[in-house]
Design a protein around this motif. Sequence first.
Motif, PDB file in Angstrom:
ATOM      1  N   THR A 226      22.881 -30.030 -64.499  1.00  0.00           N
ATOM      2  CA  THR A 226      23.332 -28.678 -64.845  1.00  0.00           C
ATOM      3  C   THR A 226      24.863 -28.602 -64.959  1.00  0.00           C
ATOM      4  O   THR A 226      25.423 -27.524 -65.100  1.00  0.00           O
ATOM      5  N   ARG A 228      29.058 -29.799 -63.845  1.00  0.00           N
ATOM      6  CA  ARG A 228      29.935 -30.144 -62.719  1.00  0.00           C
ATOM      7  C   ARG A 228      30.389 -28.857 -62.070  1.00  0.00           C
ATOM      8  O   ARG A 228      31.258 -28.163 -62.589  1.00  0.00           O
ATOM      9  N   LEU A 229      29.788 -28.518 -60.933  1.00  0.00           N
ATOM     10  CA  LEU A 229      30.121 -27.269 -60.257  1.00  0.00           C
ATOM     11  C   LEU A 229      31.156 -27.542 -59.170  1.00  0.00           C
ATOM     12  O   LEU A 229      31.025 -28.504 -58.406  1.00  0.00           O
ATOM     13  N   TYR A 230      32.145 -26.674 -59.095  1.00  0.00           N
ATOM     14  CA  TYR A 230      33.163 -26.803 -58.039  1.00  0.00           C
ATOM     15  C   TYR A 230      33.229 -25.516 -57.233  1.00  0.00           C
ATOM     16  O   TYR A 230      33.354 -24.423 -57.793  1.00  0.00           O
ATOM     17  N   ALA A 231      33.127 -25.636 -55.908  1.00  0.00           N
ATOM     18  CA  ALA A 231      33.269 -24.472 -55.011  1.00  0.00           C
ATOM     19  C   ALA A 231      34.517 -24.660 -54.167  1.00  0.00           C
ATOM     20  O   ALA A 231      34.698 -25.733 -53.561  1.00  0.00           O
ATOM     21  N   ASP A 262      21.378 -24.640 -58.564  1.00  0.00           N
ATOM     22  CA  ASP A 262      22.449 -25.457 -57.984  1.00  0.00           C
ATOM     23  C   ASP A 262      23.657 -24.623 -57.559  1.00  0.00           C
ATOM     24  O   ASP A 262      24.292 -24.902 -56.542  1.00  0.00           O
ATOM     25  N   GLU A 263      23.958 -23.577 -58.352  1.00  0.00           N
ATOM     26  CA  GLU A 263      25.140 -22.778 -58.025  1.00  0.00           C
ATOM     27  C   GLU A 263      24.946 -22.036 -56.691  1.00  0.00           C
ATOM     28  O   GLU A 263      25.819 -22.051 -55.818  1.00  0.00           O
ATOM     29  N   ARG A 267      26.959 -22.613 -53.087  1.00  0.00           N
ATOM     30  CA  ARG A 267      27.519 -21.469 -52.335  1.00  0.00           C
ATOM     31  C   ARG A 267      26.980 -21.444 -50.895  1.00  0.00           C
ATOM     32  O   ARG A 267      27.728 -21.243 -49.941  1.00  0.00           O
ATOM     33  N   VAL A 299      32.415 -20.213 -57.244  1.00  0.00           N
ATOM     34  CA  VAL A 299      31.949 -21.457 -57.884  1.00  0.00           C
ATOM     35  C   VAL A 299      32.285 -21.387 -59.365  1.00  0.00           C
ATOM     36  O   VAL A 299      32.105 -20.361 -60.002  1.00  0.00           O
ATOM     37  N   ARG A 300      32.809 -22.513 -59.912  1.00  0.00           N
ATOM     38  CA  ARG A 300      33.052 -22.554 -61.360  1.00  0.00           C
ATOM     39  C   ARG A 300      32.695 -23.927 -61.903  1.00  0.00           C
ATOM     40  O   ARG A 300      32.671 -24.909 -61.161  1.00  0.00           O
ATOM     41  N   GLN A 301      32.432 -23.955 -63.219  1.00  0.00           N
ATOM     42  CA  GLN A 301      32.178 -25.232 -63.896  1.00  0.00           C
ATOM     43  C   GLN A 301      33.514 -25.909 -64.163  1.00  0.00           C
ATOM     44  O   GLN A 301      34.465 -25.260 -64.585  1.00  0.00           O
TER      45      GLN A 301
END
Length: 302
Positions: A226, A228-231, A262-263, A267, A299-301
């Motif tokens: 899905t 690359r998620l960054y928190a 996933d997001e 979180r 959270v952002r891509q």
Amino acid sequence: MIVTVTYNPAVDQTIQFDEQMAPDRVMRADEAQFDAGGKGINAAQFLTAMDRPCVATGLLGGFTGSFIRETLQDDGVETAFVDVDGTTRLNTTAIAAAGEYKLNQAGPTVGESVVDALLEQVRAQSPDRVLIGGSLPPGLSPNAIDRIAAGGDWETIVDTGGDVLRELDAQYGLCKPNRAELGDATGADVSTVEGCADAADAFRDRGFDRVLASLGADGAVLVGDTGRLYAEALDINVVDTVGAGDALLSGVLSAWEAGADDETALRTGVAVSSQVVQRAGTAVPDLNDIGSLRDGVTVRQL
Ligand SMILES: Nc1ncnc2c1ncn2[C@@H]1O[C@H](COP(=O)(O)OP(=O)(O)OP(=O)(O)O)[C@@H](O)[C@H]1O
Ligand SMILES: O=P(O)(O)OC[C@@]1(O)O[C@H](CO)[C@@H](O)[C@@H]1O
């Protein structure tokens, strides 16, 4: 249902000093605490605190092993451990004025036969997911992890050192390196968040569907199909970070078990780890009410 496997559990001793640590003198601690520890055991405690069905397995021996068994029983954590002849280790975190000192023992030497015994315990639970967490005691090779991963039709999650991660051959649903472990496993430059995401993404080709990289005060990255998620981490008052990675992973797994994407999982993981780092040692905080913390995680891509 999740089964956690801890090949090398530990009693976690946390001692706090108001002054600087110094050699050649007696340091007297203001506070001391003992917790049942080892990465899989911590995760089982956090998952149980979030009401997720879970069984803790692993190897226990000696007086420290008895302490862990009794503590988990008192806390209502379901267990299915294998007994070993040696004595489970005692790891120490000293919180002093200059920072945290983490002193981990190697653990008791065990023979390869413990892998068969553990595999039997895991199969008896018929889990959907198996989390294998922590270092290997002397006598075992990374193959001990691969054998559990390949031993049934569960999804396997692994949280261990970068040198061991690099040696694994089986197929895994997820690995959770911290920044140093990601660097060790990949040899990549992990000095920036973007560099970590690149390294984590490239590492998926080595047999990991997703990579969750924990970056301490910089937060966490979850890389998978899905994206690359960054928190970002939350701005909180950190007491010590022992068990922070286990808490992050437990939050993610707990959310996935509830069917979250996933997001939301990322979180939740950051929220749970934020609760844990605000307490000394690997003591389990109240995890029933993390909704507002979770809503505060950005959270952002990438
Ligand atoms: N200083 C901090 N401030 C805010 N949050 C933090 C801090 N340190 C850790 N965290 C939270 O805990 C999570 C995991 O941290 P970290 O990367 O230090 O885990 P780790 O090295 O695997 O820890 P351990 O091996 O002790 O379990 C981070 O993603 C973050 O959400
Ligand atoms: O020596 P390992 O197995 O890598 O790590 C063990 C350990 O430091 O990790 C946990 C925190 O994540 C503690 O409960 C435990 O003492």
